[in-house]
Design a protein around this motif. Structure first.
Motif, PDB file in Angstrom:
ATOM      1  N   GLY A 115     -16.718  27.587  15.071  1.00 29.97           N
ATOM      2  CA  GLY A 115     -15.526  27.700  14.239  1.00 29.97           C
ATOM      3  C   GLY A 115     -15.284  26.514  13.334  1.00 29.97           C
ATOM      4  N   GLY A 116     -16.264  25.631  13.237  1.00 33.60           N
ATOM      5  CA  GLY A 116     -16.114  24.433  12.409  1.00 33.60           C
ATOM      6  C   GLY A 116     -15.693  23.198  13.171  1.00 33.60           C
ATOM      7  N   ALA A 117     -15.708  23.264  14.491  1.00 35.48           N
ATOM      8  CA  ALA A 117     -15.275  22.122  15.308  1.00 35.48           C
ATOM      9  C   ALA A 117     -16.066  20.862  14.978  1.00 35.48           C
ATOM     10  N   SER A 118     -17.374  21.006  14.781  1.00 32.23           N
ATOM     11  CA  SER A 118     -18.203  19.834  14.505  1.00 32.23           C
ATOM     12  C   SER A 118     -17.806  19.153  13.203  1.00 32.23           C
ATOM     13  N   GLN A 119     -17.339  19.926  12.222  1.00 30.40           N
ATOM     14  CA  GLN A 119     -16.918  19.331  10.952  1.00 30.40           C
ATOM     15  C   GLN A 119     -15.612  18.565  11.117  1.00 30.40           C
ATOM     16  N   PHE A 120     -14.706  19.091  11.937  1.00 30.71           N
ATOM     17  CA  PHE A 120     -13.484  18.341  12.253  1.00 30.71           C
ATOM     18  C   PHE A 120     -13.852  17.006  12.892  1.00 30.71           C
ATOM     19  N   VAL A 121     -14.764  17.036  13.840  1.00 28.30           N
ATOM     20  CA  VAL A 121     -15.170  15.807  14.532  1.00 28.30           C
ATOM     21  C   VAL A 121     -15.780  14.825  13.544  1.00 28.30           C
ATOM     22  N   GLY A 122     -16.642  15.305  12.661  1.00 28.52           N
ATOM     23  CA  GLY A 122     -17.251  14.430  11.672  1.00 28.52           C
ATOM     24  C   GLY A 122     -16.219  13.764  10.788  1.00 28.52           C
ATOM     25  N   CYS A 123     -15.189  14.506  10.392  1.00 22.58           N
ATOM     26  CA  CYS A 123     -14.129  13.939   9.558  1.00 22.58           C
ATOM     27  C   CYS A 123     -13.323  12.890  10.314  1.00 22.58           C
ATOM     28  N   ILE A 124     -12.994  13.174  11.572  1.00 25.00           N
ATOM     29  CA  ILE A 124     -12.244  12.210  12.386  1.00 25.00           C
ATOM     30  C   ILE A 124     -13.040  10.917  12.529  1.00 25.00           C
ATOM     31  N   GLN A 125     -14.298  11.035  12.848  1.00 24.84           N
ATOM     32  CA  GLN A 125     -15.135   9.848  13.046  1.00 24.84           C
ATOM     33  C   GLN A 125     -15.293   9.047  11.759  1.00 24.84           C
ATOM     34  N   ALA A 126     -15.462   9.725  10.633  1.00 21.72           N
ATOM     35  CA  ALA A 126     -15.629   9.028   9.361  1.00 21.72           C
ATOM     36  C   ALA A 126     -14.367   8.255   8.978  1.00 21.72           C
ATOM     37  N   ILE A 127     -13.205   8.860   9.228  1.00 17.27           N
ATOM     38  CA  ILE A 127     -11.951   8.169   8.924  1.00 17.27           C
ATOM     39  C   ILE A 127     -11.771   6.965   9.829  1.00 17.27           C
TER      40      ILE A 127
END
Length: 293
Positions: A115-127
């Motif tokens: 459902g896109g969970a990995s993209q949420f995680v990538g955004c959190i980590q990048a920020i």
């Protein structure tokens, strides 16, 4: 009895934004090729938020795999593959805008296994890498009840996990035909179980034909799953092809719902005609100081 009117009232008028500031934010978004729900969903508060230098970022979009008849986000385009550069571009926007609090939401991506969970995680980590002092709120879809995907997002430790119930159970078939009320409640319940330190949040639209009794029951249901924060706002029809407004709810009724929500134990209830899920979301930083976890 609910206080309602049937003609668009004065209290729903929005102040004209300061376009110089709005233009600066838009320039950054265009330069970094980012989407915001402020623009894609025709939010009435776009001027106020952009003037304040804030935005709710819309990742994995703008095409959505669901066709909710109240929403102005495009569902007719075919979703594109995930962009691996999106997290870094979003983090750069957070840095340039000097955001203290950022909200990340997404379209529904039912075409993806997680459902896109990995993209949420990538955004959190990048920020976290470029702006560790920024608090992060994720406004997520229901992930088709993929609770492993939910756990993946929570393991990245956003400060706030937001998932909107949107309306009352009786209206789900008409308003959220691909959603499920009990599934949304279960997502919020599991979030508190999986990550007790994360604040949970949900939002409701009103003016679609629900009753005051039904709204209060949803508020009780949300507290039963330990939801911390609640937003309530007036539904506004984005265009003639979207769901029609049943009624405009008076500010006094929003005040009554806020008081009732506070009596139930919500840590914060933001309730007004123009409230949206991410409206004044940065106030959660004050809430975290008052109710630390």
């Amino acid at each position: 009895m609910k206080l309602i009117v049937t003609v668009k009232p004065e209290w729903l008028r929005v102040k004209a934004p300061q376009w110089q500031r709005v233009g600066k934010v838009k320039d950054i978004l265009r330069d970094l090729a980012l989407n915001t729900v402020c623009e894609e969903a025709s939010c009435p508060n776009i001027g106020e938020c952009f003037n304040a230098g804030t935005a709710t970022f819309l990742i994995m979009g703008p095409a959505c795999t669901r066709a909710c008849p109240y929403c102005d986000i495009d569902f007719e385009k075919k979703p594109k593959p995930l962009d691996p550069t999106e997290p870094q571009r979003l983090a750069e926007a957070v840095r340039r805008l000097r955001l203290n609090h950022v909200v990340i939401t997404s379209v529904n991506r039912d075409d993806l296994l997680d459902g896109g969970a990995s993209q949420f995680v990538g955004c959190i980590q990048a920020i976290r890498e470029v702006s560790p002092q920024t608090t992060i709120e994720v406004l997520i879809p229901d992930l088709c009840a993929n609770w492993d995907a939910l756990a993946t997002i929570l393991q990245a430790q956003p400060e706030v996990l937001n998932h909107n119930t949107e309306t009352v159970p009786r209206l789900y078939r008409r308003v959220r035909p691909q959603g499920d009320y009990d599934r949304s409640l279960e997502l919020l319940r599991r979030s508190r179980t999986l990550a007790a330190s994360v604040y949970t949040k949900s939002g409701l639209m009103v003016g679609l034909g629900e009753t005051d009794t039904e709204i209060r029951q949803v508020m009780q249901d949300l507290r039963a799953v330990n939801c911390d924060i609640l937003t309530l706002g007036q539904y506004l029809q984005p265009s003639q092809k979207h769901l029609k407004i049943d009624s405009f709810i008076a500010p006094e009724q929003f005040d009554a719902w806020r008081e009732y929500g506070e009596s139930l134990g919500f840590l914060q209830v933001v309730s007004s005609p123009l409230t949206r899920s991410s409206y004044h979301a940065e106030q959660v930083r004050e809430l975290m100081q008052r109710y630390p976890r």
